[in-house]
Design a protein around this motif. Structure first.
Motif, PDB file in Angstrom:
ATOM      1  N   SER A  53       0.832  -1.204   0.000  1.00 17.71           N
ATOM      2  CA  SER A  53       0.000   0.000   0.000  1.00 17.71           C
ATOM      3  C   SER A  53       0.867   1.255   0.000  1.00 17.71           C
ATOM      4  CB  SER A  53      -0.927   0.000   1.222  1.00 17.71           C
ATOM      5  OG  SER A  53      -1.804  -1.106   1.209  1.00 17.71           O
ATOM      6  N   THR A  55       1.118   4.113  -2.779  1.00 16.64           N
ATOM      7  CA  THR A  55       0.683   5.436  -2.332  1.00 16.64           C
ATOM      8  C   THR A  55       1.790   6.474  -2.465  1.00 16.64           C
ATOM      9  OG1 THR A  55      -0.891   4.461  -0.777  1.00 16.64           O
ATOM     10  CG2 THR A  55      -0.228   6.748  -0.390  1.00 16.64           C
ATOM     11  N   CYS A 101      -3.719   1.528  -4.758  1.00 17.18           N
ATOM     12  CA  CYS A 101      -3.280   2.710  -4.002  1.00 17.18           C
ATOM     13  C   CYS A 101      -2.613   3.745  -4.907  1.00 17.18           C
ATOM     14  CB  CYS A 101      -2.322   2.286  -2.887  1.00 17.18           C
ATOM     15  SG  CYS A 101      -3.122   1.315  -1.578  1.00 17.18           S
ATOM     16  N   LEU A 131      -4.864   6.822  -4.016  1.00 17.33           N
ATOM     17  CA  LEU A 131      -4.243   7.582  -2.934  1.00 17.33           C
ATOM     18  C   LEU A 131      -3.059   8.414  -3.426  1.00 17.33           C
ATOM     19  CD1 LEU A 131      -4.323   4.910  -0.073  1.00 17.33           C
ATOM     20  CD2 LEU A 131      -6.123   6.435  -0.890  1.00 17.33           C
ATOM     21  N   HIS A 132      -2.237   7.846  -4.315  1.00 16.72           N
ATOM     22  CA  HIS A 132      -1.092   8.599  -4.836  1.00 16.72           C
ATOM     23  C   HIS A 132      -1.546   9.798  -5.648  1.00 16.72           C
ATOM     24  CE1 HIS A 132       2.960   9.342  -6.324  1.00 16.72           C
ATOM     25  NE2 HIS A 132       2.468   9.403  -7.560  1.00 16.72           N
ATOM     26  N   ARG A 192      -1.323  10.392   2.347  1.00 14.20           N
ATOM     27  CA  ARG A 192      -0.246   9.650   2.993  1.00 14.20           C
ATOM     28  C   ARG A 192      -0.850   8.658   3.978  1.00 14.20           C
ATOM     29  NH1 ARG A 192       4.853  11.789   2.630  1.00 14.20           N
ATOM     30  NH2 ARG A 192       5.407   9.680   3.315  1.00 14.20           N
ATOM     31  N   ALA A 218      -5.149   2.783   4.538  1.00 10.55           N
ATOM     32  CA  ALA A 218      -5.428   2.686   3.102  1.00 10.55           C
ATOM     33  C   ALA A 218      -6.889   2.339   2.860  1.00 10.55           C
ATOM     34  CB  ALA A 218      -4.517   1.641   2.456  1.00 10.55           C
TER      35      ALA A 218
END
Length: 435
Positions: free
Chosen positions: A63, A67, A273, A277-278, A283, A290
């Motif tokens: 993850s 990320t 991720c 998320l990235h 973070r 996550a």
């Protein structure tokens, strides 16, 4: 009903204990049974050892990889998968040829002192990982409001009952059923709607990290995939399942399938991720972070699947890591190590399993206890133990006195040393980044 396992650990005793599996495998071959039926007889060690590497620590690592670094460092997962296939095959071959687990053959080849030292190293390295597995169960429970002091003990009791009361095959069937939940991560990877051209590029074209955090991510990904406890487990479990040299060809496919599935699931986690998320600049520190962060970015189903996968992975590893450690402790003491032992009488194997489980559950259930230092120190010790474990496997696999005709070819041994050099280089780069 559990079947009794002979206490004789001599080669004659091993041959006698394995006769049932050999006869069953031979009868399938002799009666012209399908290759699938013969494969199902040996299925298990490679699949469970591989998928259990996708534990909470592994899920967190993948993850963070996706990320923090997007698609750039995905290639480390296919590389780790190749190494996983390579060394799991070595471990299974040693177990099949010698009828002994990793600590058992260390004890026979280099003496009891080395056997005891190996047990101590694996015990310290594995215990933090066991705590991490129950912490993963607690984290998955927290996503639906269940506190750690309930989820961890309940899981510990259920897992212990399965191991103590079930036969080898019943335990294996339960573990295989739990492992199927990891397929949910593949669904998560698709739901994230990644840019597939960038996924393929990131997975196939190696690009070096641009900072120290990248080197940490690379080394952590390699270490979480190729874990010492996984290597010890697959060898001892193959012995417990009565895998022999006659069934190695099919056992090889079990290892390959298990390792590839492990890599695919790890890749799906990192991709999910990276694509969400990235891109959003989020973070995270844990797999639970996550799962929670995915809700606004990829929808409730993505969070549900991620959390369910985390629970399944935690339950699987919370059973397998203590089993792997119990195998090692019993082998180090020169005692029988099997899931088919009679649990109604004292057995080192079961005593070690229960002791490890109760201690880990107790620690995780304590409110406010900082688990990170314990888990972190265990992962550092894993990084130290891993090259030593790989070197021992290569030396044992090439030793004609214990392997006989099943010993590794010179070409395979040389390739193994190249892989060890790669692992040592990554660990050295990580250590250098900390200086």
């Amino acid at each position: 009903m559990k079947r009794a396992v002979p206490r004789d650990v001599t080669p004659h005793g091993v041959a006698h204990a394995r006769r049932g599996f050999s006869a069953r495998f031979a009868s399938l071959r002799a009666t012209g049974a399908s290759a699938l039926a013969a494969f199902l007889v040996v299925l298990g060690p490679g699949l469970l050892a591989g998928l259990s590497d996708d534990d909470p620590a592994g899920i967190t690592t993948y993850s963070v990889l996706g990320t923090d670094h997007g698609y750039r460092l995905l290639w480390i997962i296919p590389v780790s998968t190749v190494l996983l296939v390579q060394f799991h095959l070595v471990a299974v071959r040693i177990g099949a040829a010698t009828g002994k687990g990793f600590v058992g053959i260390i004890r026979e080849r280099w003496g009891t002192s080395w056997g005891y030292l190996t047990v101590v190293l694996l015990l310290f390295a594995n215990f933090g990982t066991i705590c991490a597995e129950y912490a993963g169960i607690a984290a998955a429970g927290s996503l639906i409001g269940v506190p750690a002091w309930i989820s961890a003990p309940v899981a510990g009791v259920l897992i212990t009952l399965v191991v103590l009361l079930g036969s080898f095959h019943r335990v294996e069937h339960v573990l295989l059923l739990i492992s199927s939940t990891l397929a949910l991560y593949i669904v998560d990877g698709v739901l994230a709607r990644p840019v597939w051209s960038e996924v393929v590029s990131g997975a196939l074209i190696p690009r070096m990290p641009v900072n120290d955090a990248g080197w940490v991510a690379l080394t952590a990904s390699l270490g979480t995939t190729l874990a010492p406890w996984g290597l010890a487990f697959i060898q001892s479990y193959a012995v417990d399942k009565r895998i022999t040299t006659t069934s190695l060809r099919l056992a090889r496919w079990d290892v390959i399938i298990g390792s590839v599935l492990t890599g695919v699931i790890g890749l799906a986690i990192a991709v999910a991720c990276a694509a969400t998320l990235h891109q959003a600049g989020v973070r995270i520190e844990t797999a639970a972070d996550a799962a929670a962060a995915l809700r606004p970015l990829a929808g409730s189903f993505a969070t549900l699947f991620f959390g369910a996968g985390l629970l399944g992975a935690s339950l699987l590893a919370a059973a397998i890591v203590p089993i792997a450690t119990a195998y090692s402790i019993a082998e180090g003491a020169g005692e029988p190590a099997s899931l088919d032992l009679d649990a109604r009488h004292f057995q080192w194997f079961y005593a070690a399993f229960v002791g490890l489980t109760v201690t880990a559950v107790s620690i995780v259930s304590l409110p406010g206890l900082p688990l990170i230092p314990l888990i972190y120190s265990s992962q550092v010790l894993n990084a130290v133990v891993l090259p030593l474990h790989l070197i021992a496997l290569l030396r044992l696999g090439a030793d004609e006195t214990i392997m006989g005709a099943a010993r590794a070819t010179p070409w395979a041994t040389r390739l193994g040393w190249v892989s060890v050099a790669l692992v040592v280089t990554c660990i050295a780069a990580l250590a250098w980044s900390w200086v």
